[in-house]
Design an enzyme around this catalytic site. Structure first.
Site: not given
Length: 309
Positions: A137, A11, A133
């Site tokens: 997290k 990534g 999101y």
């Protein structure tokens, strides 16, 4: 020999970290990837807890860096279960395996754990995520620290750096619209609306890689940093500001429209500036000016693209 496992090495951040660690003599680096497995990488689906446990037991790393995640807010909003599998359950599995091995583990988190109403945010500020999101997290942070007492959450803001395609970063993803907004001899400009409401702090992935390498060095020296730390670029700008600076770096005049009210379908915080004081006090960190960083990214990508054509 100090051995580091980089989970999610293909990534945006993982590649920058591997490049940084390759320069560290005397360390052994094991890389994993899932969808884009390179010749030096081990295939690993972090959602498979048994595969994770087997990987950690086999490789026996001294430290693990988790750079794999679902980081796209809109995707998380539409499929929170898939986001949880990567951002929470996988983190817990890796941390559990790391504890069994006795390995220090660092997991990447986000400024989106905050609601953006009271910046700057210290590491111990009360989280209040506004979207799926941020929630995933935050749950991932808690899963990490619940599973292991030899672990560090590293919160980061908007990232950009060397890319394999424009959409890999929310910064470089603006380039196609910016180019379309520039009139040429062959085509009329298509004015591009750009968010001028939310303030972001774009942070260069090679700088984050330096931060992580310095944290790994402390771990190797028996002085591991634990708990929660944060690192951020220090130049506040909206996407409208970012787009203007990208246009300047590209040497074009683009017709950009400043949107002064939020327009995203997924709610986003207005200003989540992260306080980096904990790492700065340890002498850890590096910041590349945005114009220098984005110029290098654009030049490198366009040179590579030109070579392939």
């Amino acid at each position: 020999m100090f051995k580091v496992a980089v989970i999610g090495a293909s990534g945006l951040l993982g590649r920058a970290l591997v490049r940084e660690l390759d320069a560290e003599t005397g360390w052994q680096v094991v890389q994993t990837a899932h969808s884009r497995v390179g010749p030096r990488q081990v295939a690993l689906d972090v959602r498979d807890a048994q595969a994770v446990a087997a990987f950690v037991a086999r490789e026996a790393p001294d430290a693990i860096v988790i750079a794999a995640a679902e980081r796209r807010p809109d995707v998380c909003e539409h499929d929170p279960a898939a986001a949880r599998a990567l951002n929470v359950d996988a983190v817990r599995s890796i941390a559990t395996a790391a504890k069994a091995r006795g390995a220090w583990v660092l997991s990447i988190s986000t400024d989106y754990v905050f609601d953006g109403t009271q910046p700057p945010y210290l590491p111990d500020a009360a989280p209040n995520p506004l979207n799926a999101y941020g929630h995933s997290k935050l749950e991932g942070e808690r899963a990490l620290l619940d599973a292991s007492d030899d672990a560090l959450v590293l919160r980061l803001p908007l990232l950009y750096g060397p890319i394999v395609d424009w959409n890999e970063s929310a910064v470089t993803s603006l380039v196609p619209a910016i180019r379309a907004a520039a009139a040429t001899a062959h085509a009329a400009a298509k004015p591009a609306p750009m968010d001028a409401w939310a303030t972001r702090y774009p942070t260069f992935t090679p700088d984050v890689a330096v931060v992580i390498r310095e944290l790994l060095t402390r771990c190797a020296d028996g002085e591991a940093v634990r708990g929660i730390a944060q690192w951020s670029g220090d130049e506040p700008m909206t996407k409208y500001d970012i787009a203007q600076r990208i246009a300047r770096a590209l040497g074009i005049e683009a017709q950009l429209i400043a949107q002064t009210q939020p327009t995203d379908a997924t709610p986003r915080p207005r200003d989540c500036h992260l306080d980096s004081g904990r790492l700065e006090a340890l002498g850890i960190g590096r910041r590349t000016p945005f114009d220098a960083g984005i110029g290098a990214v654009l030049d490198a990508f366009e040179r590579e693209h030109a070579d392939k054509n």
